[in-house]
Design an enzyme around this catalytic site. Sequence first.
Site, short mmCIF file in Angstrom:
data_model
loop_
_atom_site.label_atom_id
_atom_site.label_comp_id
_atom_site.label_asym_id
_atom_site.label_seq_id
_atom_site.Cartn_x
_atom_site.Cartn_y
_atom_site.Cartn_z
N SER A 219 9.83 14.12 3.01
CA SER A 219 9.25 14.42 1.70
C SER A 219 9.19 13.14 0.89
O SER A 219 8.88 13.14 -0.29
CB SER A 219 10.09 15.48 0.98
OG SER A 219 11.43 15.05 0.89
N ASN B 125 7.96 3.86 -5.83
CA ASN B 125 7.52 5.24 -6.11
C ASN B 125 8.61 6.00 -6.84
O ASN B 125 9.54 6.52 -6.24
CB ASN B 125 7.13 5.93 -4.80
CG ASN B 125 5.86 5.34 -4.23
OD1 ASN B 125 5.02 4.83 -4.96
ND2 ASN B 125 5.71 5.40 -2.92
N SER C 233 12.23 -2.61 -1.87
CA SER C 233 11.64 -1.77 -0.82
C SER C 233 10.51 -0.87 -1.30
O SER C 233 9.61 -0.55 -0.52
CB SER C 233 12.73 -0.95 -0.16
OG SER C 233 13.59 -0.38 -1.12
N ASN D 201 8.72 8.51 1.07
CA ASN D 201 7.71 7.48 1.25
C ASN D 201 7.10 7.48 2.64
O ASN D 201 5.95 7.13 2.81
CB ASN D 201 8.33 6.11 0.96
CG ASN D 201 8.51 5.86 -0.53
OD1 ASN D 201 7.74 6.35 -1.35
ND2 ASN D 201 9.54 5.09 -0.88
N ASP E 253 19.15 -18.73 2.52
CA ASP E 253 20.48 -18.65 3.11
C ASP E 253 20.82 -17.23 3.54
O ASP E 253 21.59 -17.02 4.48
CB ASP E 253 21.53 -19.12 2.08
CG ASP E 253 21.33 -20.56 1.68
OD1 ASP E 253 21.30 -21.42 2.59
OD2 ASP E 253 21.16 -20.83 0.48
N LYS F 104 7.41 1.19 3.89
CA LYS F 104 7.24 2.16 4.97
C LYS F 104 5.87 2.06 5.63
O LYS F 104 5.69 2.45 6.77
CB LYS F 104 7.44 3.58 4.44
CG LYS F 104 8.83 3.86 3.89
CD LYS F 104 9.80 4.27 4.97
CE LYS F 104 11.14 4.68 4.37
NZ LYS F 104 12.14 4.98 5.40
N GLU G 101 24.53 -0.86 -0.22
CA GLU G 101 24.65 0.59 -0.02
C GLU G 101 25.43 1.21 -1.18
O GLU G 101 26.42 0.64 -1.63
CB GLU G 101 25.39 0.84 1.31
CG GLU G 101 25.23 2.24 1.86
CD GLU G 101 25.84 2.38 3.25
OE1 GLU G 101 26.88 1.74 3.53
OE2 GLU G 101 25.28 3.16 4.05
N GLY H 95 16.41 1.64 9.17
CA GLY H 95 15.22 1.03 9.74
C GLY H 95 14.83 -0.27 9.06
O GLY H 95 14.36 -1.20 9.72
N LYS I 120 0.85 -1.19 0.00
CA LYS I 120 0.00 0.00 0.00
C LYS I 120 0.88 1.24 0.00
O LYS I 120 1.91 1.27 0.64
CB LYS I 120 -0.90 0.01 1.23
CG LYS I 120 -2.08 -0.94 1.11
CD LYS I 120 -2.95 -0.90 2.36
CE LYS I 120 -3.94 -2.05 2.37
NZ LYS I 120 -5.06 -1.89 1.45
#
Lengths: 340, 340
Positions: free
Chosen positions: B103, B331, B328, B105, B197, B78, B229, B207, B73
Amino acid sequence: MFSVYKSLEEKVNALKTPLKSPQGDNQDDLKQTLTEVHNKIKPFIHRTPVLTSELLNEKAGCHLFFKCENFQKMGAFKMRGAANAILSLSEEERQRGVVTHSSGNFAQAVALAAQKLNVRAYIVMPENAPQVKKDGVKTYQGEIIECESTPEAREETAIKIKEEKGASFLHPSNQDEVIYGNSTAAMELLEDYPELDVILAPVGGGGLIAGTALAAHYFGNGCKVIGGEPFEVDDAYRSLLSGKIEKNLNTNTIADGLRTYLGDRNFPIIQRHVKKIIRVEEDEIINAMKLIWERMKIIIEPSCAVPFAAVLKNKEEFATKNVGIILSGGNVDVTNLPFG
Amino acid sequence: MFSVYKSLEEKVNALKTPLKSPQGDNQDDLKQTLTEVHNKIKPFIHRTPVLTSELLNEKAGCHLFFKCENFQKMGAFKMRGAANAILSLSEEERQRGVVTHSSGNFAQAVALAAQKLNVRAYIVMPENAPQVKKDGVKTYQGEIIECESTPEAREETAIKIKEEKGASFLHPSNQDEVIYGNSTAAMELLEDYPELDVILAPVGGGGLIAGTALAAHYFGNGCKVIGGEPFEVDDAYRSLLSGKIEKNLNTNTIADGLRTYLGDRNFPIIQRHVKKIIRVEEDEIINAMKLIWERMKIIIEPSCAVPFAAVLKNKEEFATKNVGIILSGGNVDVTNLPFG
């Protein structure tokens, strides 16, 4: 232009490989045939998911059920028809290979289905076809035969391969086995959601809408079928009005999969079982495509945004109904998108 | 620049709303807490699908299982943390509303979760935030409070709202309830595929990777967690090396969701439970994103292409393994894409 098409049609007819058809598509045993087709191709296709979106339901004012053939193997529903057409060949025919001329999804579908069945696939493509399309066919080990970029050259090259190799010609949309294979997308959709009031599909060569119409007729519960077509290539809309196969006057649509015209195998099915065809403008197609990309987070081709655009344009007709939409494919060049 | 961050951090601490934490995240009762969190938020989230792709498996040399939070959703994981954070408030706290400054998600997630729970959501956004982001928050009836486009102005405005309205401040990544909510994505992935694995997730504010690490620790079967990263914002990589929270030296990455830095709640979890962090270049991120778009036909943000890029860069490490990847979010501005 009409005369070119006419002579093309004759050549297409010359290319036809006689295939084992059931006794006629208005016979009740066609239902049994379609079930057998589905069982036969299952090992070679994905059962694609049906996605829904509360937000798009709100926008459209009805309950939408999107059958995601963009997630199908090689990225389009064409895999279903190609797999069934090759599986319908005899062992001897398979040994001689198959040939098609296409620069689109059907080329990749034939190449992949043939690869999985250890059949040689000869794909006639214009020499100026985009490299990405050639690469797609090569990924699945299809043998590309290049020709000049004219419809005549494509036909002639395919005839040559058919004669030289004894390969069976597969038509992207106007062949019973291809149409029946296409039916299986809507059959799965109706298995998941038996109470659909209507299913929409885009109309290009007519193979998908014809297959969908057969599925709704034999497996739906009063489920209607409606086609979506761009105004710019509204041959099917005009064909239903005139009662004979009309041609497109141009190919100026972003829905590149829908620039082809109907054939003698699929048109009678469309006449009998398709309720109507709704035409949409180019900007309506792009807006519908953008909405699906942004809200559903899935990649669809312009062609398969056409039915959703038709629903958005005719909200009253679909209000509160259960509406299935076949999202026909997702093979789009992400480096060249129509969003402004 | 460091001193600005330092003072920001103090302000963030000042903003913290005390929340009901379990007795410590290395206690075994955290497993029970996570199960309760999952049950609690289920009515407010989608159980997102796990997609696979034979073609990407071949390219990567391992078995990939993509957890599609781009289908969540509001389009990102998030929603899980925001829903849990608001559900963890008392009835009295809920009546006073919630406030966040974002500003991205998390702003939309807080607005939507608050809307579903009949809670007022005050979203502090810089006045020059893109209209599409403001529209996203307005869609879910979040109340936008505009401020100058500086980190200080955002913090100060949020503090003002917190004091004036008595609203509870929700942090996008450094709050236990948000971290535990995030855990539920990997919990579902491990329910579907218990024998993974390793699971990879992108590392931004920390988070998601912290929540994923807790899920793998308590619900996996020896399942490791690895972060992805961008080199350009490798604060977490350097933090694990130095043993203290390092800051980014710039924000020059296309992975706009990963420009933030770790916090005091998630960093200890990451230190304890994350095996390593793999860094990738910008062009590797774009290539990985394009591969997923083209082959899986789904829309993902640049941020969530980072873990897949990390796998492609380290094929030997992952060879033949069962590898989960948290996609993740989805958007992304489709009118402004990085594909050349």
